[in-house]
Design an enzyme around this catalytic site. Sequence first.
Site, PDB file in Angstrom:
ATOM      1  N   GLY A  37       0.819  -1.218   0.000  1.00  0.00           N
ATOM      2  CA  GLY A  37       0.000   0.000   0.000  1.00  0.00           C
ATOM      3  C   GLY A  37       0.845   1.257   0.000  1.00  0.00           C
ATOM      4  N   ASP A  78       0.465  -8.954   2.471  1.00  0.00           N
ATOM      5  CA  ASP A  78      -0.568  -8.091   1.899  1.00  0.00           C
ATOM      6  C   ASP A  78      -1.454  -8.950   0.987  1.00  0.00           C
ATOM      7  OD1 ASP A  78      -0.490  -4.653   0.939  1.00  0.00           O
ATOM      8  OD2 ASP A  78      -2.001  -6.127   0.325  1.00  0.00           O
ATOM      9  N   SER A 133      -4.163   7.072  13.508  1.00  0.00           N
ATOM     10  CA  SER A 133      -4.550   8.238  12.716  1.00  0.00           C
ATOM     11  C   SER A 133      -5.050   9.359  13.611  1.00  0.00           C
ATOM     12  CB  SER A 133      -5.657   7.813  11.737  1.00  0.00           C
ATOM     13  OG  SER A 133      -6.327   8.929  11.215  1.00  0.00           O
ATOM     14  N   TYR A 161     -14.467   3.711  10.523  1.00  0.00           N
ATOM     15  CA  TYR A 161     -13.012   3.629  10.274  1.00  0.00           C
ATOM     16  C   TYR A 161     -12.262   4.217  11.471  1.00  0.00           C
ATOM     17  CZ  TYR A 161      -8.482   5.459   9.010  1.00  0.00           C
ATOM     18  OH  TYR A 161      -7.160   5.784   9.036  1.00  0.00           O
ATOM     19  N   LYS A 219      -9.638   2.542  14.545  1.00  0.00           N
ATOM     20  CA  LYS A 219      -8.321   3.041  14.959  1.00  0.00           C
ATOM     21  C   LYS A 219      -8.306   3.240  16.476  1.00  0.00           C
ATOM     22  CE  LYS A 219      -6.152   3.000  11.083  1.00  0.00           C
ATOM     23  NZ  LYS A 219      -5.098   2.003  10.872  1.00  0.00           N
TER      24      LYS A 219
HETATM   25  C1  WQD Z   1      -9.144  16.798   3.669  1.00  0.00           C
HETATM   26  C2  WQD Z   1      -9.972  18.049   3.425  1.00  0.00           C
HETATM   27  C3  WQD Z   1     -12.260  17.583   2.847  1.00  0.00           C
HETATM   28  C4  WQD Z   1     -11.628  15.887  -1.103  1.00  0.00           C
HETATM   29  C5  WQD Z   1      -9.040  11.251   6.118  1.00  0.00           C
HETATM   30  C6  WQD Z   1      -9.049  10.286   7.287  1.00  0.00           C
HETATM   31  C7  WQD Z   1      -7.660  10.172   7.844  1.00  0.00           C
HETATM   32  C8  WQD Z   1      -6.749   9.739   6.750  1.00  0.00           C
HETATM   33  C9  WQD Z   1      -6.743  10.806   5.650  1.00  0.00           C
HETATM   34  C10 WQD Z   1      -6.432   7.411   6.406  1.00  0.00           C
HETATM   35  C11 WQD Z   1     -11.377  17.933   4.023  1.00  0.00           C
HETATM   36  C12 WQD Z   1     -11.538  18.318   1.720  1.00  0.00           C
HETATM   37  C13 WQD Z   1     -11.392  16.435   0.139  1.00  0.00           C
HETATM   38  C14 WQD Z   1     -12.291  16.666  -2.096  1.00  0.00           C
HETATM   39  C15 WQD Z   1     -12.450  18.490  -0.543  1.00  0.00           C
HETATM   40  N1  WQD Z   1      -7.163   8.505   6.235  1.00  0.00           N
HETATM   41  N2  WQD Z   1     -11.794  17.723   0.403  1.00  0.00           N
HETATM   42  N3  WQD Z   1     -12.674  17.943  -1.772  1.00  0.00           N
HETATM   43  O1  WQD Z   1     -10.860  13.611   5.776  1.00  0.00           O
HETATM   44  O2  WQD Z   1      -8.920  14.997   6.684  1.00  0.00           O
HETATM   45  O3  WQD Z   1      -8.721  12.523   6.598  1.00  0.00           O
HETATM   46  O4  WQD Z   1      -8.093  10.869   5.158  1.00  0.00           O
HETATM   47  O5  WQD Z   1      -5.385   7.268   6.924  1.00  0.00           O
HETATM   48  O6  WQD Z   1      -7.656   9.216   8.875  1.00  0.00           O
HETATM   49  O7  WQD Z   1      -9.888  10.821   8.296  1.00  0.00           O
HETATM   50  O8  WQD Z   1      -8.668  13.836   4.501  1.00  0.00           O
HETATM   51  O9  WQD Z   1      -8.105  14.374   2.184  1.00  0.00           O
HETATM   52  O10 WQD Z   1     -10.362  13.296   2.667  1.00  0.00           O
HETATM   53  O11 WQD Z   1      -9.955  15.674   3.291  1.00  0.00           O
HETATM   54  O12 WQD Z   1     -12.816  19.646  -0.277  1.00  0.00           O
HETATM   55  O13 WQD Z   1     -12.544  16.211  -3.249  1.00  0.00           O
HETATM   56  O14 WQD Z   1     -10.173  18.201   2.014  1.00  0.00           O
HETATM   57  O15 WQD Z   1     -13.586  18.060   3.000  1.00  0.00           O
HETATM   58  O16 WQD Z   1     -11.765  19.199   4.523  1.00  0.00           O
HETATM   59  P1  WQD Z   1      -9.402  13.813   5.929  1.00  0.00           P
HETATM   60  P2  WQD Z   1      -9.272  14.231   3.085  1.00  0.00           P
END
Ligand code: WQD
Length: 351
Positions: free
Chosen positions: A11, A32, A126, A151, A155
């Site tokens: 991954g 994996d 996380s 999810y 964690k």
């Molecule tokens: C970041 C910001 C969205 C996509 C999650 C998990 C975390 C880790 C990383 C696994 C937010 C905004 C996103 C888009 C947008 N996962 N966004 N348009 O939600 O902070 O974290 O992913 O390890 O544990 O919780 O990350 O990148 O999804 O979002 O506006 O098309 O970008 O709303 O504010 P997130 P993200």
Amino acid sequence: MGKILVTGGCGYIGSHTIIDLIENGFSTICIDNNSRSTTVLLSGIQEITGVKVKNYKVDLCNFDETYAVFQENTDIEGIIHFAAYKAVGESVGQPLMYFENNLFSLINILKCAVEFKIPHFIFSSSCTVYGSPDTIPVTETSKTKSAESPYGATKQMGEEIVKNITNAGDLKSILLRYFNPVGAHPSSLIGELPLGKPQNLVPAITQTAIGKIKELTVHGNDYPTRDGSCIRDYIHVCDIAHAHTLALQYLIENKSQQKCEVFNLGTGDGVSVLEAIRAFEKVSGKKFNYKIGPRRSGDVMAIYADNVLAKEKLSWHHKYSLDEMMDTAWKWELKIHKDATLHSNSNFQLN
Ligand code: WQD
């Protein structure tokens, strides 16, 4: 130095960590089942390090098959456990699948660690365990809130399971709480290969810029933040990877005074969605359209790390800037676009 077992090593974060481990003198094997990955990143690891890493294509939820890997490898000195499903949105729709996969696999790998007296265990956690924080930056002792998704719950439960097993026996463990891992190896030979349309911001940005996605939606610009969009702590995947090597060395050199320690892995800088988009446009020279859409349920308004503990105890210092995160992410997207093998492995559906 002994052999390190990396679960989920095919991954995104696992593959980058294997490279860092090899570059720091460790030998590695991987478990994996490739349910959410392919072995294409192992080829990239071989190109970068010259080392062919063996992958056991085993489902960690199958105890007997997992056990057999330990019977075959009696020189495992440490385990880094990445393998888990991690799509926040998917977990809301399929909680049972998430609890079964993420917790059964963790319990099986811990049962083997105890049975085979593996001394060191590192758990991939996380910042999602903090939920929506009352104060930022968050420290490792900040209150953890009820998880915003199944999810996140896996964690939180995973951390409790690791802590309790550690306290009950000879295992020593470290929980690493990643903030938002982004970017790709500077060689552009490995990077993130999101399955389907990416939910995470940075792959959504690069896929929009290259035309795989028609238009990026910014999920809300009416938050009480400096520009109305959500704030996160984006951290380069290679900085995350190196932290695992340092954590392992910290355990092996017996520097840990506790049975189980927790460390935040973030830059300590909060960056908004709109600031991230502007950074990407600056380094890529690509201006692209995005639209403002409604807020995404489950999003926290703002979170970023207090990373002092990792700096002081692990001597960990992040190296990559936001511009370099965006630059390496973009170069990787361009590589996927050009390379037929990677392209077919990127397994996205055009919308
Ligand atoms: C970041 C910001 C969205 C996509 C999650 C998990 C975390 C880790 C990383 C696994 C937010 C905004 C996103 C888009 C947008 N996962 N966004 N348009 O939600 O902070 O974290 O992913 O390890 O544990 O919780 O990350 O990148 O999804 O979002 O506006 O098309 O970008 O709303 O504010 P997130 P993200």
